[in-house]
Design a protein around this motif. Structure first.
Motif, mmCIF file in Angstrom:
data_model
loop_
_atom_site.group_PDB
_atom_site.id
_atom_site.type_symbol
_atom_site.label_atom_id
_atom_site.label_comp_id
_atom_site.label_asym_id
_atom_site.label_seq_id
_atom_site.Cartn_x
_atom_site.Cartn_y
_atom_site.Cartn_z
ATOM 1 N N SER A 284 0.839 -1.194 0.000
ATOM 2 C CA SER A 284 0.000 0.000 0.000
ATOM 3 C C SER A 284 0.877 1.249 0.000
ATOM 4 C CB SER A 284 -0.909 0.011 1.234
ATOM 5 O OG SER A 284 -0.136 0.274 2.404
ATOM 6 N N ILE A 285 0.275 2.367 -0.428
ATOM 7 C CA ILE A 285 1.008 3.630 -0.427
ATOM 8 C C ILE A 285 1.434 4.002 0.988
ATOM 9 C CG2 ILE A 285 0.764 6.111 -0.806
ATOM 10 C CD1 ILE A 285 1.297 4.508 -3.337
ATOM 11 N N ASP A 286 0.594 3.753 1.973
ATOM 12 C CA ASP A 286 0.958 4.074 3.353
ATOM 13 C C ASP A 286 2.128 3.217 3.822
ATOM 14 O OD1 ASP A 286 -0.928 6.029 3.471
ATOM 15 O OD2 ASP A 286 -2.255 5.012 4.890
ATOM 16 N N ASP A 287 2.117 1.918 3.484
ATOM 17 C CA ASP A 287 3.248 1.056 3.849
ATOM 18 C C ASP A 287 4.529 1.526 3.173
ATOM 19 O OD1 ASP A 287 2.140 -0.653 5.674
ATOM 20 O OD2 ASP A 287 1.618 -2.201 4.225
ATOM 21 N N TYR A 288 4.389 1.897 1.901
ATOM 22 C CA TYR A 288 5.547 2.429 1.170
ATOM 23 C C TYR A 288 6.070 3.684 1.850
ATOM 24 C CZ TYR A 288 8.026 4.881 -2.589
ATOM 25 O OH TYR A 288 8.951 5.579 -3.332
ATOM 26 N N ALA A 289 5.174 4.582 2.260
ATOM 27 C CA ALA A 289 5.592 5.815 2.925
ATOM 28 C C ALA A 289 6.269 5.518 4.254
ATOM 29 C CB ALA A 289 4.385 6.727 3.138
ATOM 30 N N ARG A 290 5.746 4.545 4.991
ATOM 31 C CA ARG A 290 6.385 4.180 6.264
ATOM 32 C C ARG A 290 7.793 3.643 6.017
ATOM 33 N NH1 ARG A 290 0.942 3.289 8.262
ATOM 34 N NH2 ARG A 290 0.641 1.479 6.923
ATOM 35 N N ALA A 291 7.918 2.753 5.045
ATOM 36 C CA ALA A 291 9.235 2.194 4.732
ATOM 37 C C ALA A 291 10.180 3.272 4.229
ATOM 38 C CB ALA A 291 9.092 1.083 3.692
ATOM 39 N N VAL B 69 -4.869 17.883 6.597
ATOM 40 C CA VAL B 69 -3.704 18.006 5.712
ATOM 41 C C VAL B 69 -2.707 16.900 6.005
ATOM 42 C CG1 VAL B 69 -1.734 19.462 5.089
ATOM 43 C CG2 VAL B 69 -3.995 20.485 5.429
ATOM 44 N N LEU B 70 -2.459 16.641 7.279
ATOM 45 C CA LEU B 70 -1.537 15.593 7.694
ATOM 46 C C LEU B 70 -2.301 14.432 8.308
ATOM 47 C CD1 LEU B 70 1.351 17.622 9.420
ATOM 48 C CD2 LEU B 70 1.399 16.531 7.171
ATOM 49 N N LYS B 71 -1.774 13.219 8.094
ATOM 50 C CA LYS B 71 -2.323 12.056 8.778
ATOM 51 C C LYS B 71 -1.173 11.252 9.368
ATOM 52 C CE LYS B 71 -2.575 8.819 4.865
ATOM 53 N NZ LYS B 71 -3.462 7.943 4.069
ATOM 54 N N PRO B 72 -1.404 10.631 10.518
ATOM 55 C CA PRO B 72 -0.322 9.855 11.144
ATOM 56 C C PRO B 72 -0.113 8.532 10.426
ATOM 57 C CG PRO B 72 -2.335 9.670 12.428
ATOM 58 C CD PRO B 72 -2.629 10.640 11.322
ATOM 59 N N LEU B 73 1.153 8.125 10.320
ATOM 60 C CA LEU B 73 1.486 6.846 9.695
ATOM 61 C C LEU B 73 1.878 5.794 10.722
ATOM 62 C CD1 LEU B 73 3.532 7.930 6.548
ATOM 63 C CD2 LEU B 73 1.200 7.056 6.617
ATOM 64 N N THR B 74 2.088 6.199 11.952
ATOM 65 C CA THR B 74 2.459 5.269 13.008
ATOM 66 C C THR B 74 1.557 5.495 14.210
ATOM 67 O OG1 THR B 74 4.144 6.836 13.792
ATOM 68 C CG2 THR B 74 4.881 5.122 12.279
ATOM 69 N N ARG C 282 5.579 9.267 20.613
ATOM 70 C CA ARG C 282 6.794 10.063 20.478
ATOM 71 C C ARG C 282 7.314 9.978 19.045
ATOM 72 N NH1 ARG C 282 9.386 11.848 24.814
ATOM 73 N NH2 ARG C 282 11.394 11.720 23.752
ATOM 74 N N ASN C 283 7.763 11.122 18.529
ATOM 75 C CA ASN C 283 8.322 11.205 17.185
ATOM 76 C C ASN C 283 7.422 10.526 16.151
ATOM 77 O OD1 ASN C 283 10.258 12.207 15.426
ATOM 78 N ND2 ASN C 283 11.452 10.316 15.450
ATOM 79 N N GLN C 284 6.158 10.890 16.196
ATOM 80 C CA GLN C 284 5.181 10.387 15.227
ATOM 81 C C GLN C 284 5.635 10.723 13.806
ATOM 82 O OE1 GLN C 284 2.920 8.495 13.820
ATOM 83 N NE2 GLN C 284 1.292 8.962 15.301
ATOM 84 N N VAL C 285 5.329 9.844 12.853
ATOM 85 C CA VAL C 285 5.608 10.093 11.437
ATOM 86 C C VAL C 285 4.308 10.490 10.759
ATOM 87 C CG1 VAL C 285 6.438 9.128 9.262
ATOM 88 C CG2 VAL C 285 7.540 8.488 11.415
ATOM 89 N N TRP C 286 4.370 11.579 9.989
ATOM 90 C CA TRP C 286 3.183 12.152 9.365
ATOM 91 C C TRP C 286 3.327 12.132 7.841
ATOM 92 C CZ3 TRP C 286 -0.675 13.515 12.702
ATOM 93 C CH2 TRP C 286 -0.313 13.689 14.050
ATOM 94 N N SER C 287 2.194 12.084 7.181
ATOM 95 C CA SER C 287 2.220 12.178 5.723
ATOM 96 C C SER C 287 1.230 13.232 5.249
ATOM 97 C CB SER C 287 1.868 10.831 5.087
ATOM 98 O OG SER C 287 0.490 10.543 5.251
ATOM 99 N N ALA C 288 1.600 13.900 4.161
ATOM 100 C CA ALA C 288 0.687 14.829 3.491
ATOM 101 C C ALA C 288 -0.222 13.977 2.606
ATOM 102 C CB ALA C 288 1.464 15.842 2.679
ATOM 103 N N VAL D 14 10.458 3.400 8.960
ATOM 104 C CA VAL D 14 9.600 2.741 9.939
ATOM 105 C C VAL D 14 9.425 1.288 9.527
ATOM 106 C CG1 VAL D 14 7.297 2.724 10.988
ATOM 107 C CG2 VAL D 14 8.399 4.899 10.412
ATOM 108 N N LYS D 15 9.364 0.389 10.508
ATOM 109 C CA LYS D 15 9.212 -1.026 10.214
ATOM 110 C C LYS D 15 8.019 -1.245 9.288
ATOM 111 C CE LYS D 15 8.831 -5.574 12.373
ATOM 112 N NZ LYS D 15 8.704 -6.321 13.654
ATOM 113 N N ALA D 16 8.254 -1.937 8.185
ATOM 114 C CA ALA D 16 7.200 -2.163 7.194
ATOM 115 C C ALA D 16 7.383 -3.546 6.590
ATOM 116 C CB ALA D 16 7.257 -1.090 6.106
#
Length: 406
Positions: free
Chosen positions: A104-111, A372-377, A381-387, A115-117
């Motif tokens: 998925s695009i979200d998994d790709y963005a995490r990797a 605008v932003l959504k969390p990917l994790t 702490r140190n959350q990863v965000w995506s546009a 981030v573990k994917a």
């Protein structure tokens, strides 16, 4: 005798020849695998000085496709940095899908952000880095070197799940490989590439062809790709590196200067047809391959221009979602960087924005609430965000190209 005359009246490219080579089993598999004593290998032609035939109508369609590429590369000014990054990702994702590597695009963005994917997402990110490595190393008029291809392959395979393939990252194979058939021998293989002792000479010949300036660039990229696939110089990753060469040649010849043309998205729409075209090439028919690349190039460039226009609109849409924003605020600065950095952590946002940490985190929260932003994790702490809009456009571009190609 000229090279074209040597092909014969009805051929448009020399076909591969076949040779029998000794084979020794390494054990395992069925009895037929263990007792196999010889294998028929495919020997591609040497192409360094060959010139493919090109009909007038095909040449005209080729020029039309290159005009679309030129408009894509030239028209979008300041948006090209964001566009360039997105097109590299689009091409890498599609190229991976041809090899049936999907996530998925979200998994790709995490990797993409470390981030573990899942393994497929990690492999897609590696393909992105391989493409970026070689394409950005070449400027118009440069020489494409084997070392650049090896560097790209090393990046592609460095984190591969298979230890054996990881050990061969950035190394030419020293063993016989094959496609399809048994896992233990080339018995019933769909294609058996040339023996390992011939690969260095074949690659030298291919590089000579890739660095020519006297053949049409789309013909050159199509044939170079098919020849690389036929040589199959690595134990794994040949398809993805072979497709990287397409945009490398476009960049070297000046057909592009800042963007990548996501041809793989068009090719993946007809995955079986794509492999049939490689078989046609090996049988001595190069025109269908050229025609397919011309069509894929035109579609990919046209749809990428649509994406370029979309990238211009997205920041304004964000501002409407968020509401009144003070100039120079952390929110304004964060919105400015999102087109080129659509995935980032809270810490990275603090490093990129000239404001206090509390202001940056307040801006992130505001953009999250506005959509605008959504969390990917799930971590606090140190959350990863995506546009979200940028990642959605990456996904949509690939789908639009595939739909148009069908």
């Amino acid at each position: 005798m000229t090279e074209e005359a040597a092909l014969g009246d009805n051929a448009d490219w020399p076909a591969h020849t076949r040779e029998l080579r000794p084979w020794r089993s390494r054990g395992g598999g069925a009895r037929e695998d263990r007792t196999l004593a010889q294998v028929e290998v495919s020997m591609p032609p040497k192409i360094a000085t060959l010139t493919a035939r090109l009909s007038g109508p095909l040449a005209a369609r080729m020029e039309d496709a290159l005009r679309e590429v030129a408009m894509l590369d030239a028209e979008h000014g300041t948006q090209l940095d964001a566009l360039g990054a997105l097109l590299i990702r689009t091409e890498s994702v599609a190229s991976s899908k041809i090899e049936q590597i999907d996530a998925s695009i979200d998994d790709y963005a995490r990797a993409m952000h470390g981030v573990k994917a899942n393994p497929a997402a990690i492999s897609m990110v590696a393909a992105t880095e391989a493409l970026r490595t070689i394409v950005t190393s070449v400027q118009p008029g440069d020489t494409i070197r084997l070392s650049s291809i090896m560097d790209a392959h090393e990046r592609l395979m460095a984190n591969d799940d298979a230890l054996a393939d990881r050990q061969y990252a950035g190394r030419i194979r020293d063993m016989q490989n094959w496609i399809g058939g048994s896992d233990h021998s080339p018995r019933n293989a769909m294609y058996v590439p040339p023996p390992p002792d011939t690969v260095d000479e074949y690659l030298s010949d291919l590089l000579s062809y890739m660095n020519r300036d006297d053949v049409p660039v789309l013909t050159q990229s199509a044939i170079a790709h098919a020849q690389f696939e036929s040589i199959h110089p690595f134990t794994d990753g040949n398809g993805r590196i072979g497709r990287v060469l397409i945009n490398t040649i476009l960049r070297r010849r000046g057909a592009t200067t800042r963007v990548v043309v996501p041809l793989a998205s068009a090719l993946v729409a007809h995955r079986d047809r794509y492999f049939d075209l490689l078989d046609d090439y090996r049988d001595g028919s190069v025109t269908p391959l050229q025609e397919s690349f011309v069509a894929a190039t035109r579609i990919a460039a046209m749809e990428s221009r649509t994406t370029a226009r979309r990238l211009v609109e997205i920041p304004s849409e964000w501002r409407r979602q968020v509401g009144k924003i003070r100039s120079g605020s952390a929110t304004a600065m964060l919105l400015d960087i999102l087109p080129t950095r659509p995935v980032l952590s809270g810490e990275e946002a603090c490093d990129a924005v000239s404001a206090s940490e509390s202001s940056v985190y307040s801006a992130i929260e505001r953009l999250h609430v506005a959509g605008v932003l959504k969390p990917l994790t799930a971590r606090k702490r140190n959350q990863v965000w995506s546009a979200a809009a940028i990642l959605d456009e990456l996904d949509d571009l690939g789908k639009r190209i595939a739909a148009a190609a069908r």
